[in-house]
Enzyme design. Sequence first.
Site, PDB file in Angstrom:
ATOM      1  N   HIS A  58       0.840  -1.198   0.000  1.00 29.90           N
ATOM      2  CA  HIS A  58       0.000   0.000   0.000  1.00 29.90           C
ATOM      3  C   HIS A  58       0.879   1.253   0.000  1.00 29.90           C
ATOM      4  CE1 HIS A  58      -4.010  -1.801   1.680  1.00 29.90           C
ATOM      5  NE2 HIS A  58      -3.524  -2.483   0.664  1.00 29.90           N
ATOM      6  N   GLU A  60       0.822   3.988   1.703  1.00 34.35           N
ATOM      7  CA  GLU A  60       1.225   4.531   3.006  1.00 34.35           C
ATOM      8  C   GLU A  60       2.381   3.739   3.607  1.00 34.35           C
ATOM      9  OE1 GLU A  60      -1.817   3.679   1.929  1.00 34.35           O
ATOM     10  OE2 GLU A  60      -3.387   4.547   3.170  1.00 34.35           O
ATOM     11  N   CYS A  88      -6.621   2.300   5.093  1.00 35.18           N
ATOM     12  CA  CYS A  88      -7.281   1.056   5.515  1.00 35.18           C
ATOM     13  C   CYS A  88      -6.865   0.743   6.958  1.00 35.18           C
ATOM     14  CB  CYS A  88      -6.869  -0.087   4.584  1.00 35.18           C
ATOM     15  SG  CYS A  88      -5.151  -0.613   4.824  1.00 35.18           S
ATOM     16  N   CYS A  91      -2.929   0.297   7.285  1.00 38.35           N
ATOM     17  CA  CYS A  91      -2.160   1.545   7.195  1.00 38.35           C
ATOM     18  C   CYS A  91      -2.466   2.483   8.358  1.00 38.35           C
ATOM     19  CB  CYS A  91      -2.421   2.218   5.854  1.00 38.35           C
ATOM     20  SG  CYS A  91      -1.815   1.215   4.478  1.00 38.35           S
TER      21      CYS A  91
HETATM   22 ZN   LIG Z   1      -3.680   0.506   3.387  1.00 34.93          ZN
END
Ligand SMILES: [Zn+2]
Length: 167
Positions: A58, A60, A88, A91
């Site tokens: 991801h 982040e 999410c 993260c």
């Molecule tokens: Zn995430």
Amino acid sequence: MEFVGTNEDEKYMKDAYRQAKKAYALGEVPIGCVIVHEGKAIGRGYNRRNTDKSTLAHAEITAIKRASKVIGDWRLEECTMYVTLEPCQMCAGAIVQARIPRVVMACMNPKAGCGGSVLNILDMPQFNHQVETVRGVMEEECSALLKTFFKELRIRNKLEKEVTEKI
Ligand SMILES: [Zn+2]
């Protein structure tokens, strides 16, 4: 707690938006992230989940890894994170773990976001760290990019289905 964005915030969100476009170019859900320390971008990331075949890819997480390398510490206590979509659960958890004090988001993610939508992991009084959040900075642009991506994905999937049915 939620705060209002500044002109500075727009400038760095533009950088995050450029990262999201890199994900888009790879056919990935267009999400981008930048971490800023003392007015300087020290970590950037964009979603590469399919490309890298990794749940951890991801935007982040990549940005946090890079920023920690630059700072030389897992604590990112004087940094601001700019991200084009609400983080999410993974993260948001990493943001709290990294002690990032402030996160600026463009769009919210009602079905999966953990910065205030499904949950607010960023601001749980039970944890030892709470994150100041700003919402809606460059929301229109970032949301338009996501919508275009999903629209094209639906068309692609439909075409693929039609082709498969004819074989
Ligand atoms: Zn995430």
